[in-house]
Design a protein around this motif. Structure first.
Motif, PDB file in Angstrom:
ATOM      1  N   UNK A 392       8.047   3.357 -51.955  1.00  0.00           N
ATOM      2  CA  UNK A 392       9.363   3.063 -52.518  1.00  0.00           C
ATOM      3  C   UNK A 392      10.171   2.116 -51.644  1.00  0.00           C
ATOM      4  N   UNK A 393       9.509   1.445 -50.739  1.00  0.00           N
ATOM      5  CA  UNK A 393      10.175   0.441 -49.920  1.00  0.00           C
ATOM      6  C   UNK A 393       9.897  -0.934 -50.523  1.00  0.00           C
ATOM      7  N   UNK A 394      10.911  -1.796 -50.694  1.00  0.00           N
ATOM      8  CA  UNK A 394      10.667  -3.134 -51.255  1.00  0.00           C
ATOM      9  C   UNK A 394       9.636  -3.907 -50.451  1.00  0.00           C
ATOM     10  N   UNK A 395       8.925  -4.770 -51.142  1.00  0.00           N
ATOM     11  CA  UNK A 395       7.831  -5.496 -50.505  1.00  0.00           C
ATOM     12  C   UNK A 395       8.320  -6.494 -49.466  1.00  0.00           C
ATOM     13  N   UNK A 396       9.571  -6.960 -49.555  1.00  0.00           N
ATOM     14  CA  UNK A 396      10.055  -7.946 -48.594  1.00  0.00           C
ATOM     15  C   UNK A 396      10.489  -7.306 -47.282  1.00  0.00           C
ATOM     16  N   UNK A 397      10.504  -5.977 -47.193  1.00  0.00           N
ATOM     17  CA  UNK A 397      10.839  -5.288 -45.941  1.00  0.00           C
ATOM     18  C   UNK A 397       9.552  -5.051 -45.164  1.00  0.00           C
ATOM     19  N   UNK A 398       9.509  -5.527 -43.933  1.00  0.00           N
ATOM     20  CA  UNK A 398       8.323  -5.359 -43.106  1.00  0.00           C
ATOM     21  C   UNK A 398       8.144  -3.897 -42.703  1.00  0.00           C
ATOM     22  N   UNK A 399       6.931  -3.576 -42.282  1.00  0.00           N
ATOM     23  CA  UNK A 399       6.633  -2.197 -41.894  1.00  0.00           C
ATOM     24  C   UNK A 399       7.451  -1.765 -40.678  1.00  0.00           C
ATOM     25  N   UNK A 400       7.623  -2.672 -39.737  1.00  0.00           N
ATOM     26  CA  UNK A 400       8.405  -2.330 -38.534  1.00  0.00           C
ATOM     27  C   UNK A 400       9.870  -2.076 -38.873  1.00  0.00           C
ATOM     28  N   UNK A 545      18.661 -27.696 -43.922  1.00  0.00           N
ATOM     29  CA  UNK A 545      17.409 -26.991 -44.166  1.00  0.00           C
ATOM     30  C   UNK A 545      17.660 -25.493 -44.128  1.00  0.00           C
ATOM     31  N   UNK A 546      17.503 -24.781 -45.236  1.00  0.00           N
ATOM     32  CA  UNK A 546      17.771 -23.332 -45.233  1.00  0.00           C
ATOM     33  C   UNK A 546      16.651 -22.576 -44.535  1.00  0.00           C
ATOM     34  N   UNK A 547      16.866 -21.329 -44.168  1.00  0.00           N
ATOM     35  CA  UNK A 547      15.803 -20.523 -43.553  1.00  0.00           C
ATOM     36  C   UNK A 547      14.656 -20.290 -44.527  1.00  0.00           C
ATOM     37  N   UNK A 548      13.489 -20.097 -43.958  1.00  0.00           N
ATOM     38  CA  UNK A 548      12.322 -19.828 -44.802  1.00  0.00           C
ATOM     39  C   UNK A 548      12.457 -18.438 -45.415  1.00  0.00           C
ATOM     40  N   UNK A 549      11.931 -18.321 -46.626  1.00  0.00           N
ATOM     41  CA  UNK A 549      12.146 -17.083 -47.371  1.00  0.00           C
ATOM     42  C   UNK A 549      11.443 -15.898 -46.745  1.00  0.00           C
ATOM     43  N   UNK A 550      10.374 -16.112 -46.020  1.00  0.00           N
ATOM     44  CA  UNK A 550       9.709 -14.989 -45.356  1.00  0.00           C
ATOM     45  C   UNK A 550      10.539 -14.408 -44.224  1.00  0.00           C
ATOM     46  N   UNK A 551      11.501 -15.191 -43.705  1.00  0.00           N
ATOM     47  CA  UNK A 551      12.353 -14.728 -42.608  1.00  0.00           C
ATOM     48  C   UNK A 551      13.704 -14.215 -43.082  1.00  0.00           C
ATOM     49  N   UNK A 552      14.041 -14.448 -44.345  1.00  0.00           N
ATOM     50  CA  UNK A 552      15.373 -14.064 -44.819  1.00  0.00           C
ATOM     51  C   UNK A 552      15.651 -12.565 -44.700  1.00  0.00           C
TER      52      UNK A 552
END
Length: 959
Positions: A392-400, A545-552
């Motif tokens: 139930x954790x969103x996919x864009x949230x890293x495991x750490x 240049x906006x931040x990359x989406x993987x880092x947002x």
């Protein structure tokens, strides 16, 4: 030439050799002074020409200037050579240098006849430019062209269609685009679309194809509006998840803003083409959101919807700027319920509605389930606890990050339940420190502001905590929260000016129109108002240049979550050291479970093995003596002992051998109270065994005769995060092996007494028994030294030094720098504690993959126990040692013992050559680091080499 009366003037006559020049009448030459004439050379008299054919005499009557034209300083006209009429004209022949605009000033030009029309009469006599295109002549001309038989456009005229007024038709199209019914278009519930009330309609000046394109755009816009409105209504009435309701709210806001803006802007449009230009961008955004809603319909949980929206926003990064900004804002709006729960879980805002507890249901990524554990009697028990639901954790949230969010909230609830007076447990203190919001940020400036605000919040709250910790007595309870300092003490309410201001604000609010939600100028409405109808604004909206989406996600949520995690985890860890005496509980395990107390080892060894102690066994007709009693494992036949014997033999062993932790600054009264609390949590108990293990316990001469004995420890509830059931099981496995080692050490020491007893009786001792006794004693003592000194003392000493460092950092008066390091947490303590036990078990050959090696050690121990049993019987006189059979059995035992020792040493050498990682190189102990620093090279060496040196330094067993 004509005079003023219109008659021909005879002032001068035109000779016949002058003729009008046709090439001067070319459209490319526009002369202002009437017609010019060219010279006909063939008719000129010869005497008027010189050798060149162009020179004349000034007194010739044909070339005299008329009296009327005899004006002073008239510019000369140069006459060039006249080309032939067959040659193309390239440029003008006459090039006047200057013209007198007052020439013929007394002449009035005749007026041209005019065409009188009503249109010109309405225009007020203004001059109109001549009509060049047919579209400029009005819609009637275009309709006549389409209706003509020789229609050059070949466009159908649709003469059978009824012509309606253009303004009425545009108004109906606008109503259709807004998703409303009109007199020309009505909503059909069966078809779920708009249908025309009069199918054959047209307006003047437009072809059927043009009207079809405009109608199609408005139809699609209206149908999509109705679909989205139906989605919003159904979502509000159904029991949907919070993210789905937030998405419906965003769609509702989109529809309200579009209807308001489109309704105002479309009133200024004068033609269907202008209306089409306004409807086209609205249609595109509505169609996109319809597809977005259809993609979200299969998902049922908040996390799935958020993951889908994150992917959609990422896919629009390189598309239209307006669409990307709108989707990003929708992602922020839909994520609001989830981010609000994260703020409530980590303690940045008070919990609304029902407060989450272990006795209630879980929510979002936090679930409440029963944690299974084994009690002192070996029974499985369960108690509710918080668990992280990774699904139930969103996919864009890293495991750490997910683990950090969950641990922060769980540690915060530990503080709230055990220390409700702590500043972190008081929401007013946290709110007064102005905590930052957890929300999406998509540009570098906003991200930098979030980082600065998180640092300021961490610094402010840390200073509050540090100040409260230094307060004494009841002062900290009477301290007012920061949020109440600025409150005014009022007796008669606010003054007249403030009352007037509030009344005016209330009147302004009541003057707002009813039936429509107020549209703010923030977020999605602002983006729609600024960029939907202004394509240039959408093109130049983003800069840089906006931040990359993987880092947002990390840049948006990371600073705030990390700051709160450092505060909560640091305080939770400090409370474990100071209030809950974690070091004393760990020292208790070191004394008893790991046999780190020499007095306890001696008392336990005598209570279990010493045959000279009084027996605790109940015998009929025999009263128990009042002396020191023991189990006397080596001097009895019936085994195992009863529970009453076990209590009598081990009574007082734990309490009498307790030693306080060295360096603990405590008062005597506090020390006695702490000792009572610690000893109340630990005791001897009987281990739950399998049927096979019970059979081994029945035989007093077997290696597993004492496997039923265990130390039961029940940690306080506050220390459950550190003393987990898994860690207690590892302690139990180590204690079980150490009890066997303690028994073998007592047995090999007893061998010398048995040999001495035989010698005193005059019975000689054979060489095999002597060699067996010496080699068995050497093997057991050296293996015991390796297990205790290398396997237990070295890892625990590193762990103890690390605990000293952590405690010094937590109890120091200096504040840590905000935003630096990960800080300390109970989970980090637990991990380090478990890794230390893993390293100890690895050295003691207790890991699962080391079972074959441990089985060799147990076989060697069984051979020694069998030899000790025979030697004890010979010392007691029940068996004659000179018998041939007895000597042969001893020799067989010795040979078997030598072979097993040889195999064990060979296996250890193989492990040493492979670098099996029995200390620092293994996968388990490689994770153990002190604040991220690697250990010294000596700590990472393969310690199995030390065992080889202790056992067979001279190569005795391998000869």
């Amino acid at each position: 030439m004509m005079n003023g009366d219109g008659d021909a003037s005879d002032v001068f006559a035109i000779p016949d050799f002058w003729k009008p020049s046709a090439w001067l009448e070319s459209p490319s030459l526009h002369l202002q002074h009437g017609p010019f004439f060219a010279l006909d050379v063939d008719r000129v008299p010869p005497q008027a020409l010189d050798g060149a054919g162009v020179k004349t005499t000034s007194d010739h009557p044909y070339f005299k200037t008329p009296a009327l034209l005899d004006l002073p300083s008239r510019p000369e006209v140069q006459i060039k050579a006249i080309p032939s009429l067959d040659e193309p004209v390239i440029g003008p022949v006459l090039e006047p240098k200057a013209e007198d605009i007052w020439l013929f000033h007394d002449r009035v030009s005749a007026k041209q006849p005019e065409h009188k029309t009503w249109a010109k009469f309405d225009s007020g006599g203004k001059s109109e430019s001549p009509i060049t295109f047919i579209s400029e002549s009005g819609p009637g001309t275009f309709d006549s062209l389409l209706a003509a038989e020789d229609n050059p456009l070949h466009v159908p005229a649709y003469d059978d269609c009824k012509v309606v007024d253009s303004a009425v038709y545009c108004s109906c199209l606008l109503t259709l685009a807004l998703g409303r019914s009109s007199m020309l278009f009505s909503w059909n519930d069966d078809k779920a679309c708009f249908v025309p009330t009069m199918p054959y309609l047209k307006i003047s000046g437009f072809s059927g194809e043009s009207l079809g394109g405009i109608n199609k755009a408005c139809h699609e816009c209206g149908d999509t509006t109705r679909y989205l409105r139906s989605y919003v209504d159904k979502t509000y009435t159904s029991h949907a998840c919070q993210s789905r309701i937030a998405l419906a709210n965003a769609v509702d806001m989109l529809l309200l803003t579009i209807q308001a803006e489109l309704g105002v802007r479309a009133q200024r449009s004068r033609s269907p083409l202008q209306l089409q230009a306004l409807v086209q961008p609205v249609r595109s955004i509505l169609v996109y959101f319809r597809g977005l809603v259809e993609k979200a319909s299969p998902f049922r949980s908040d996390e799935q919807i958020l993951s889908m929206l994150f992917q959609e926003a990422q896919s629009t990064e390189y598309r239209d700027g307006f669409l990307h900004n709108a989707v990003c804002e929708v992602l922020r709006m839909v994520s609001k319920p989830w981010t609000d729960f994260v703020e409530e879980w980590v303690g940045l805002k008070p919990e609304e509605a029902i407060v989450m507890t272990k006795n209630g249901p879980g929510k979002s990524f936090v679930k409440v389930e029963n944690r299974m554990w084994i009690d002192d009697q070996g029974f499985e028990l369960d108690e509710p606890d918080y668990f992280l639901d990774e699904d139930n954790m969103p996919s864009f949230i890293s495991e750490e990050m997910a683990l950090g969010i969950f641990e922060t909230g769980r540690n915060l609830r530990f503080i709230r339940s055990n220390h409700p007076e702590h500043p972190l447990a008081r929401q007013d203190e946290v709110t007064a420190a102005n905590p930052p919001k957890i929300q999406w940020e998509f540009d570098w400036d906003a991200i930098m502001r979030v980082e600065d605000k998180a640092k300021n919040y961490e610094q402010a709250l840390a200073e509050v905590i540090q100040g409260i910790l230094h307060e004494k007595g009841e002062a900290k309870h009477s301290r007012l929260p920061l949020s109440r300092v600025d409150h005014e003490l009022q007796f008669f309410g606010p003054d007249e000016a403030k009352l007037t201001e509030k009344v005016v604000a209330s009147i302004h609010m009541l003057n707002q129109p009813m039936g429509q939600k107020p549209i703010t100028n923030d977020g999605l409405p602002r983006i729609l108002q600024e960029q939907l109808f202004d394509q240039q604004a959408s093109l130049h909206h983003e800069s840089g240049l906006p931040p990359h989406w993987t880092l947002l996600p990390l840049l948006s949520f990371g600073p705030t979550v990390a700051a709160q995690a450092r505060l909560v985890n640091r305080e939770c860890t400090r409370l474990l050291f100071t209030t809950h005496h974690l070091r004393d509980h760990l020292h208790l395990q070191r004394q008893y479970q790991l046999l780190g107390n020499g007095l306890f080892c001696s008392r336990l060894s005598h209570a279990l093995f010493d045959p000279e102690l009084d027996t605790a066994e109940r015998q009929s007709g025999v009263a128990l003596s009042g002396g020191v009693m023991g189990l006397r494992l080596s001097g009895r036949e019936n085994w195992p002992p009863a529970s009453s014997e076990l209590r009598l033999a081990l009574m007082g062993v734990l309490a009498d051998s307790y030693e306080p932790r060295p360096g603990a600054p405590q008062q005597p009264s506090t020390s006695q109270a702490l000792k009572g609390d610690l000893l109340g949590d630990i005791s001897f108990a009987v281990r739950d065994l399998s049927p096979e293990e019970i059979e081994k316990c029945v035989d007093p001469d077997s290696l597993g005769a004492l496997d039923f004995l265990r130390i039961s420890y029940k940690p306080p509830s506050a220390l459950l995060p550190i003393m987990t059931p898994v860690i207690l099981i590892k302690y139990d496995k180590i204690f079980r092996l150490l009890v066997r080692i303690l028994r073998m050490l007592y047995v090999v020491n007893q061998l010398f007494r048995d040999v001495s007893t035989r010698t005193s009786r005059g019975v000689p001792v054979d060489n095999i028994s002597l060699r067996f006794r010496i080699e068995a004693h050497h093997f057991v003592t050296q293996l015991t030294a390796y297990f205790f000194e290398t396997g237990i003392v070295m890892p625990w000493r590193r762990f103890d030094d690390w605990l000293d460092h952590v405690q010094d950092q937590l109890t120091s008066n200096s504040l840590p720098a905000p935003g630096v390091g990960k800080g300390y947490s109970p989970d980090r303590l637990r991990d380090y504690h478990e890794q230390v036990l893993d390293e100890i078990m690895l050295t003691l050959l207790l890991r699962k993959r080391q079972q074959p090696v441990l089985k060799l050690v147990e076989d060697i121990f069984m051979s020694i126990l069998e030899f000790a049993k025979r030697l004890r019987r010979q010392a007691a006189g029940t068996v004659q040692p000179t018998e041939a059979g007895e000597t042969g059995e001893t020799k067989k035992l010795y040979v078997s013992f030598r072979k097993k020792v040889d195999v064990f040493i060979t296996v250890c050498r193989g492990l040493s050559e492979k670098g099996g990682g029995y200390s620092g190189r293994g996968e388990d102990s490689a994770r153990m680091r002190d604040d991220g620093q690697k250990r010294a090279n000596g700590d990472r060496e393969n310690t199995i080499d030390r065992l080889l040196l202790l056992l067979d330094m001279s190569g005795h067993f391998t000869r």
